[in-house]
Design a protein around this motif. Structure first.
Motif, mmCIF file in Angstrom:
data_model
loop_
_atom_site.group_PDB
_atom_site.id
_atom_site.type_symbol
_atom_site.label_atom_id
_atom_site.label_comp_id
_atom_site.label_asym_id
_atom_site.label_seq_id
_atom_site.Cartn_x
_atom_site.Cartn_y
_atom_site.Cartn_z
ATOM 1 N N ASN A 116 0.820 -1.219 0.000
ATOM 2 C CA ASN A 116 0.000 0.000 0.000
ATOM 3 C C ASN A 116 0.854 1.269 0.000
ATOM 4 N N ASP A 117 2.063 1.173 -0.503
ATOM 5 C CA ASP A 117 2.998 2.306 -0.509
ATOM 6 C C ASP A 117 3.593 2.496 -1.904
ATOM 7 N N PRO A 118 2.745 2.878 -2.888
ATOM 8 C CA PRO A 118 3.225 2.974 -4.272
ATOM 9 C C PRO A 118 4.307 4.027 -4.474
ATOM 10 N N ASP A 119 4.323 5.058 -3.629
ATOM 11 C CA ASP A 119 5.325 6.116 -3.758
ATOM 12 C C ASP A 119 6.613 5.799 -3.007
ATOM 13 N N LYS A 120 6.672 4.648 -2.380
ATOM 14 C CA LYS A 120 7.864 4.176 -1.671
ATOM 15 C C LYS A 120 8.338 5.167 -0.615
ATOM 16 N N GLU A 121 7.381 5.637 0.199
ATOM 17 C CA GLU A 121 7.717 6.560 1.282
ATOM 18 C C GLU A 121 8.248 5.834 2.515
ATOM 19 N N VAL A 122 7.968 4.551 2.610
ATOM 20 C CA VAL A 122 8.385 3.759 3.767
ATOM 21 C C VAL A 122 9.681 3.023 3.433
ATOM 22 N N ASP A 123 10.722 3.237 4.257
ATOM 23 C CA ASP A 123 11.987 2.528 4.073
ATOM 24 C C ASP A 123 11.957 1.165 4.753
ATOM 25 N N LEU A 124 11.377 1.137 5.936
ATOM 26 C CA LEU A 124 11.202 -0.131 6.633
ATOM 27 C C LEU A 124 9.998 -0.044 7.547
ATOM 28 N N ALA A 125 9.475 -1.216 7.894
ATOM 29 C CA ALA A 125 8.332 -1.309 8.797
ATOM 30 C C ALA A 125 8.668 -2.324 9.875
ATOM 31 N N THR A 126 8.088 -2.126 11.060
ATOM 32 C CA THR A 126 8.370 -3.034 12.157
ATOM 33 C C THR A 126 7.195 -3.038 13.128
ATOM 34 N N LEU A 127 7.168 -4.023 14.016
ATOM 35 C CA LEU A 127 6.012 -4.252 14.870
ATOM 36 C C LEU A 127 6.159 -3.617 16.249
ATOM 37 N N MET A 128 5.010 -3.290 16.842
ATOM 38 C CA MET A 128 4.971 -2.817 18.225
ATOM 39 C C MET A 128 3.715 -3.363 18.881
ATOM 40 N N VAL A 129 3.759 -3.437 20.213
ATOM 41 C CA VAL A 129 2.595 -3.895 20.971
ATOM 42 C C VAL A 129 2.451 -2.996 22.189
ATOM 43 N N GLU A 130 1.226 -2.603 22.500
ATOM 44 C CA GLU A 130 1.014 -1.728 23.650
ATOM 45 C C GLU A 130 1.307 -2.488 24.943
ATOM 46 N N ILE A 131 1.970 -1.806 25.873
ATOM 47 C CA ILE A 131 2.261 -2.401 27.178
ATOM 48 C C ILE A 131 1.751 -1.466 28.270
ATOM 49 N N LYS A 132 1.283 -2.074 29.359
ATOM 50 C CA LYS A 132 0.727 -1.298 30.465
ATOM 51 C C LYS A 132 1.375 -1.640 31.810
ATOM 52 N N ASP A 133 2.086 -2.741 31.872
ATOM 53 C CA ASP A 133 2.734 -3.160 33.105
ATOM 54 C C ASP A 133 3.928 -2.261 33.410
ATOM 55 N N GLU A 134 3.950 -1.643 34.592
ATOM 56 C CA GLU A 134 5.000 -0.672 34.917
ATOM 57 C C GLU A 134 6.378 -1.308 34.975
ATOM 58 N N ASP A 135 6.461 -2.536 35.434
ATOM 59 C CA ASP A 135 7.762 -3.208 35.468
ATOM 60 C C ASP A 135 8.314 -3.380 34.058
ATOM 61 N N GLU A 136 7.440 -3.725 33.132
ATOM 62 C CA GLU A 136 7.886 -3.894 31.748
ATOM 63 C C GLU A 136 8.256 -2.552 31.122
ATOM 64 N N ILE A 137 7.488 -1.533 31.409
ATOM 65 C CA ILE A 137 7.781 -0.190 30.892
ATOM 66 C C ILE A 137 9.151 0.291 31.358
ATOM 67 N N ASN A 138 9.517 -0.048 32.594
ATOM 68 C CA ASN A 138 10.784 0.411 33.157
ATOM 69 C C ASN A 138 11.943 -0.554 32.944
ATOM 70 N N ASN A 139 11.667 -1.707 32.348
ATOM 71 C CA ASN A 139 12.697 -2.717 32.127
ATOM 72 C C ASN A 139 13.568 -2.317 30.926
ATOM 73 N N PRO A 140 14.890 -2.165 31.114
ATOM 74 C CA PRO A 140 15.750 -1.770 29.990
ATOM 75 C C PRO A 140 15.854 -2.830 28.903
ATOM 76 N N ASN A 141 15.461 -4.065 29.181
ATOM 77 C CA ASN A 141 15.441 -5.095 28.141
ATOM 78 C C ASN A 141 14.214 -4.989 27.248
ATOM 79 N N THR A 142 13.236 -4.179 27.676
ATOM 80 C CA THR A 142 12.054 -3.901 26.855
ATOM 81 C C THR A 142 12.284 -2.595 26.113
#
Length: 242
Positions: A116-142
């Motif tokens: 869906n990007d005929p003009d090639k505006e996107v160089d790369l795409a990647t995934l994300m997931v919403e997080i709500k756990d405070e320990d995970e939010i503050n974890n440097p491995n996340t």
């Protein structure tokens, strides 16, 4: 549009050496990941690319396709760039070798970005997931990511971003999942560009793209899965597999 998947696989991971060869339900983690990627039926081809004879032989001995890196590489993107340089492809999707629960729906969302990007505006795409756990939010491995209004990445960090100075502002937190889809030219450009200070500081290769002005489209998924970075992660994966 020719789309392939590459699974970069190092044996000597710093936090959990040999993790890709650990047993997960009777097969190794790397073989589980390879088979899950094949099973999506989304790709013209799937390869494991590695610097390890052990991993190479594991895939080939089970009828899979693997490539040996010719050079030493600091990150998975460099390893993939070397492998695809002379291949006739349009898009390559990097599936992490330690994610055996990789799912078809999420990968298909990445592919749709380029269709869906005929003009090639996107160089790369990647995934994300919403997080709500405070320990995970503050974890440097996340690894967290913040976005603009069009869901392009503004910055990635091991720190909690945005900083919650005003907790009533309603900011959302997103965890970056290390599954990337690249236009071939974007990953070749990455391969030739030197690491700069942000990437060196956070040890996050995606920051090299941002520092050089590449555009990263973030795609939300609700599939958490399990990324196997520690022995504790492997225990969780084994329970989930059962």
């Amino acid at each position: 549009m020719k789309i392939i998947s590459m699974i970069p696989a190092r044996y000597s991971a710093s936090r959990f050496p040999g993790k890709l060869m650990q047993d997960l339900g009777g097969k190794t983690v790397i073989l589980r990941t390879y088979e899950a990627t094949i099973a999506t039926n989304l790709f013209d081809d799937v390869f494991v690319v590695t610097d390890s004879d052990i991993i190479y032989n594991e895939i080939v001995s089970h009828g899979g396709k693997a490539l040996m890196s010719k050079k030493e590489h600091d990150c998975g993107s460099d390893r993939i760039a070397e492998a695809v340089e002379n291949l006739d492809i349009d898009v390559v999707i990097n599936v992490q070798g330690d994610e055996p629960f990789t799912d078809k729906e999420s990968l298909n969302k990445l592919i749709e970005v380029f269709k869906n990007d005929p003009d090639k505006e996107v160089d790369l795409a990647t995934l994300m997931v919403e997080i709500k756990d405070e320990d995970e939010i503050n974890n440097p491995n996340t690894v967290k990511v913040v976005l603009d209004q069009s869901n392009f990445a503004l910055y990635f960090s091991r720190s909690p971003i945005p900083y919650p100075r005003d907790k009533s502002a309603g900011a959302k937190y997103y965890k970056h999942k290390g599954v990337y889809a690249f236009r071939k030219q974007a990953i070749l450009d990455f391969y030739k560009l030197p690491m700069k200070s942000l990437e060196a500081s956070e040890k996050l290769e995606q920051l090299r793209y941002l520092e050089y002005g590449k555009r990263i489209k973030m795609v939300e998924t609700d599939v958490q899965g399990v990324e196997i970075d520690t022995p504790e992660d492997l225990d969780r994966a084994r329970k989930l597999w059962k």
